[in-house]
Design a protein around this motif. Structure first.
Motif, PDB file in Angstrom:
ATOM      1  N   THR A 148      33.059  23.770 -58.565  1.00 52.06           N
ATOM      2  CA  THR A 148      33.023  22.306 -58.709  1.00 52.06           C
ATOM      3  C   THR A 148      34.446  21.778 -58.703  1.00 52.06           C
ATOM      4  O   THR A 148      35.294  22.257 -59.453  1.00 52.06           O
ATOM      5  N   SER A 161      39.355  31.498 -58.389  1.00 51.37           N
ATOM      6  CA  SER A 161      39.649  32.360 -59.548  1.00 51.37           C
ATOM      7  C   SER A 161      38.532  33.360 -59.837  1.00 51.37           C
ATOM      8  O   SER A 161      38.568  34.020 -60.880  1.00 51.37           O
ATOM      9  N   THR A 200      32.894  31.965 -58.893  1.00 47.94           N
ATOM     10  CA  THR A 200      31.860  31.740 -57.865  1.00 47.94           C
ATOM     11  C   THR A 200      31.578  33.052 -57.113  1.00 47.94           C
ATOM     12  O   THR A 200      30.444  33.321 -56.726  1.00 47.94           O
TER      13      THR A 200
END
Ligand SMILES: Cc1cc2nc3c(=O)[nH]c(=O)nc-3n(C[C@H](O)[C@H](O)[C@H](O)COP(=O)(O)O)c2cc1C
Length: 181
Positions: free
Chosen positions: A65, A12, A15
């Motif tokens: 994560t 999304s 990162t």
């Protein structure tokens, strides 16, 4: 000196935003970057090649994560690096890790620490962030001594998170320059 490889997986975009900041930090030190992603459904940057992984002067590795660890596509990428491990291609390359997580206590540290494990098996020199970075002392969002992190439920990347991404990039480039032949 070969470019620093900034390699990430992102679904999304959080990162990916961090990857861009880390790349900017590297470039502030006058070192080129290869901003790359791994083979995935809709890559937003070029997909990394084996040659780039082997030739880069250093590596910044980012993953969201997922249940307290790196995302499966990133793990699958490393599971496909037996040839580099056998050849010792990554030995003594400086490296760092970064992550984005949706909850504040949902795995920033566990993801960063476990992302380091395959890099250590490859003989890489894994770097964190020293507490001489003032933002580490007062961040109210992400940012750890194990590497930059982002609390993705906050609105965008916070000032401290951004500062620590840039600092990580600068530090990685600085160490890579010192290690360069
Ligand atoms: C399957 C799955 C598992 C996740 N597990 C966690 C988790 O353990 N802890 C957490 O804080 N966030 C978790 N998240 C949220 C992502 O880490 C978060 O949205 C992250 O910012 C996504 O990064 P991206 O925008 O680069 O894809 C999970 C998301 C998914 C889809």
């Amino acid at each position: 000196m070969k470019p620093v490889l900034v390699l990430y997986y992102s679904r999304s975009g959080a990162t990916r935003q961090m990857a861009r900041l880390i790349a900017r930090g590297v470039e502030e030190q006058g070192v080129e970057t290869w901003l790359r992603t791994i083979d995935c459904a809709e890559p937003q940057d070029p997909v990394v090649t084996q040659a780039e992984l082997e030739e880069a002067s250093a590596l910044a590795l980012g993953s969201p994560t997922r249940f307290g660890g790196m995302a499966a596509p990133m793990k699958a990428f490393w599971d496909d690096t037996a040839a580099q491990w056998l050849a010792g291609s990554l030995v003594d390359k400086p490296a760092c890790v970064f992550t984005s997580a949706a909850s504040l206590h949902g795995g920033h540290e566990s993801t960063l620490l476990t992302m380091m494990v395959p890099l250590l098996h490859h003989g890489m020199l894994v770097l964190g962030l020293p507490y001489t970075e003032p933002a580490l002392h007062h961040t109210q969002s992400g940012g750890t001594p194990y590497g930059p992190s982002h609390w993705a439920l906050e609105k965008g990347i916070s000032a401290d998170e951004k500062t620590l991404c840039l600092a990580m990039g600068r530090r990685l480039a600085d160490i890579a320059k010192r290690m360069a032949p």
